[in-house]
Design a protein around this motif. Structure first.
Motif, PDB file in Angstrom:
ATOM      1  N   ARG A  62      74.144  49.676   5.679  1.00  0.00           N
ATOM      2  CA  ARG A  62      74.160  48.250   5.341  1.00  0.00           C
ATOM      3  C   ARG A  62      72.768  47.691   5.556  1.00  0.00           C
ATOM      4  O   ARG A  62      72.213  47.777   6.654  1.00  0.00           O
ATOM      5  N   ALA A  63      72.202  47.122   4.501  1.00  0.00           N
ATOM      6  CA  ALA A  63      70.855  46.549   4.585  1.00  0.00           C
ATOM      7  C   ALA A  63      70.935  45.139   5.128  1.00  0.00           C
ATOM      8  O   ALA A  63      71.670  44.298   4.599  1.00  0.00           O
ATOM      9  N   ASN A  64      70.204  44.865   6.177  1.00  0.00           N
ATOM     10  CA  ASN A  64      70.097  43.522   6.726  1.00  0.00           C
ATOM     11  C   ASN A  64      69.063  42.732   5.917  1.00  0.00           C
ATOM     12  O   ASN A  64      68.216  43.331   5.231  1.00  0.00           O
ATOM     13  N   PRO A  65      69.075  41.400   5.987  1.00  0.00           N
ATOM     14  CA  PRO A  65      68.144  40.601   5.187  1.00  0.00           C
ATOM     15  C   PRO A  65      66.667  41.002   5.290  1.00  0.00           C
ATOM     16  O   PRO A  65      65.975  41.007   4.269  1.00  0.00           O
ATOM     17  N   PRO A  66      66.131  41.384   6.451  1.00  0.00           N
ATOM     18  CA  PRO A  66      64.712  41.774   6.484  1.00  0.00           C
ATOM     19  C   PRO A  66      64.394  43.044   5.695  1.00  0.00           C
ATOM     20  O   PRO A  66      63.229  43.320   5.412  1.00  0.00           O
ATOM     21  N   ALA A  67      65.398  43.818   5.310  1.00  0.00           N
ATOM     22  CA  ALA A  67      65.148  45.060   4.566  1.00  0.00           C
ATOM     23  C   ALA A  67      64.526  44.781   3.204  1.00  0.00           C
ATOM     24  O   ALA A  67      63.785  45.615   2.674  1.00  0.00           O
ATOM     25  N   GLY A  68      64.797  43.620   2.633  1.00  0.00           N
ATOM     26  CA  GLY A  68      64.254  43.298   1.321  1.00  0.00           C
ATOM     27  C   GLY A  68      62.754  43.120   1.307  1.00  0.00           C
ATOM     28  O   GLY A  68      62.105  43.356   0.285  1.00  0.00           O
ATOM     29  N   THR A  69      62.184  42.726   2.431  1.00  0.00           N
ATOM     30  CA  THR A  69      60.734  42.505   2.498  1.00  0.00           C
ATOM     31  C   THR A  69      60.035  43.512   3.408  1.00  0.00           C
ATOM     32  O   THR A  69      58.823  43.392   3.631  1.00  0.00           O
ATOM     33  N   ALA A  70      60.775  44.482   3.910  1.00  0.00           N
ATOM     34  CA  ALA A  70      60.193  45.455   4.840  1.00  0.00           C
ATOM     35  C   ALA A  70      59.242  46.405   4.116  1.00  0.00           C
ATOM     36  O   ALA A  70      59.458  46.759   2.953  1.00  0.00           O
ATOM     37  N   ARG A  71      58.190  46.803   4.818  1.00  0.00           N
ATOM     38  CA  ARG A  71      57.284  47.822   4.282  1.00  0.00           C
ATOM     39  C   ARG A  71      58.026  49.150   4.242  1.00  0.00           C
ATOM     40  O   ARG A  71      58.908  49.408   5.068  1.00  0.00           O
ATOM     41  N   PRO A  72      57.701  50.027   3.300  1.00  0.00           N
ATOM     42  CA  PRO A  72      58.418  51.302   3.172  1.00  0.00           C
ATOM     43  C   PRO A  72      58.419  52.137   4.448  1.00  0.00           C
ATOM     44  O   PRO A  72      59.441  52.725   4.801  1.00  0.00           O
ATOM     45  N   ASP A  73      57.291  52.185   5.159  1.00  0.00           N
ATOM     46  CA  ASP A  73      57.257  52.997   6.378  1.00  0.00           C
ATOM     47  C   ASP A  73      58.102  52.373   7.488  1.00  0.00           C
ATOM     48  O   ASP A  73      58.717  53.088   8.284  1.00  0.00           O
ATOM     49  N   ASP A  74      58.190  51.039   7.536  1.00  0.00           N
ATOM     50  CA  ASP A  74      59.056  50.383   8.526  1.00  0.00           C
ATOM     51  C   ASP A  74      60.529  50.624   8.209  1.00  0.00           C
ATOM     52  O   ASP A  74      61.335  50.879   9.111  1.00  0.00           O
ATOM     53  N   LEU A  75      60.876  50.556   6.930  1.00  0.00           N
ATOM     54  CA  LEU A  75      62.252  50.804   6.521  1.00  0.00           C
ATOM     55  C   LEU A  75      62.648  52.253   6.832  1.00  0.00           C
ATOM     56  O   LEU A  75      63.740  52.516   7.335  1.00  0.00           O
ATOM     57  N   ALA A  76      61.737  53.188   6.577  1.00  0.00           N
ATOM     58  CA  ALA A  76      62.006  54.594   6.870  1.00  0.00           C
ATOM     59  C   ALA A  76      62.181  54.818   8.371  1.00  0.00           C
ATOM     60  O   ALA A  76      63.085  55.545   8.795  1.00  0.00           O
ATOM     61  N   ALA A  77      61.343  54.181   9.180  1.00  0.00           N
ATOM     62  CA  ALA A  77      61.446  54.341  10.632  1.00  0.00           C
ATOM     63  C   ALA A  77      62.747  53.752  11.159  1.00  0.00           C
ATOM     64  O   ALA A  77      63.403  54.351  12.025  1.00  0.00           O
ATOM     65  N   ASP A  78      63.143  52.585  10.636  1.00  0.00           N
ATOM     66  CA  ASP A  78      64.405  51.975  11.060  1.00  0.00           C
ATOM     67  C   ASP A  78      65.595  52.840  10.689  1.00  0.00           C
ATOM     68  O   ASP A  78      66.518  53.024  11.494  1.00  0.00           O
ATOM     69  N   LEU A  79      65.598  53.376   9.487  1.00  0.00           N
ATOM     70  CA  LEU A  79      66.706  54.227   9.052  1.00  0.00           C
ATOM     71  C   LEU A  79      66.771  55.501   9.878  1.00  0.00           C
ATOM     72  O   LEU A  79      67.848  55.908  10.325  1.00  0.00           O
TER      73      LEU A  79
END
Length: 95
Positions: A62-79
């Motif tokens: 489930r993508a939270n609202p900040p996922a839409g503007t997250a940098r790719p490396d931040d999104l990868a680290a969070d996942l």
């Protein structure tokens, strides 16, 4: 946010079922373009982790609202962090 659910294999218990992954990207993430881009990015990031998932399991991302503007490396680290927490064996002292 990720959730993992083992599936019952009623039909053919001997056949290894691949894990299934679903994505929830709500309107709070952004407009249709942002939501579809976020879904594609998440799908691309989950693909290398499929071999870590138990056979026949269901994974919901489930993508939270900040996922839409997250940098790719931040999104990868969070996942990756979420999957590590999810797949970590539970310690004996914690429930």
């Amino acid at each position: 946010m990720v959730h993992l659910l083992p599936r019952d294999r009623d039909r053919d218990p001997d056949a290894p079922a691949p894990p299934l992954v679903g994505f929830i990207v709500a309107r709070t993430v952004g407009n249709a373009v942002v939501r579809n881009t976020t879904r594609r990015r998440l799908r691309h990031l989950v693909r290398p982790h499929l071999d870590r998932l138990p056979a026949g399991s269901l994974l919901v991302v489930r993508a939270n609202p900040p996922a839409g503007t997250a940098r790719p490396d931040d999104l990868a680290a969070d996942l990756e962090s979420a999957l590590d927490r999810l797949l970590r064996p539970a310690s004996k002292g914690r429930r």
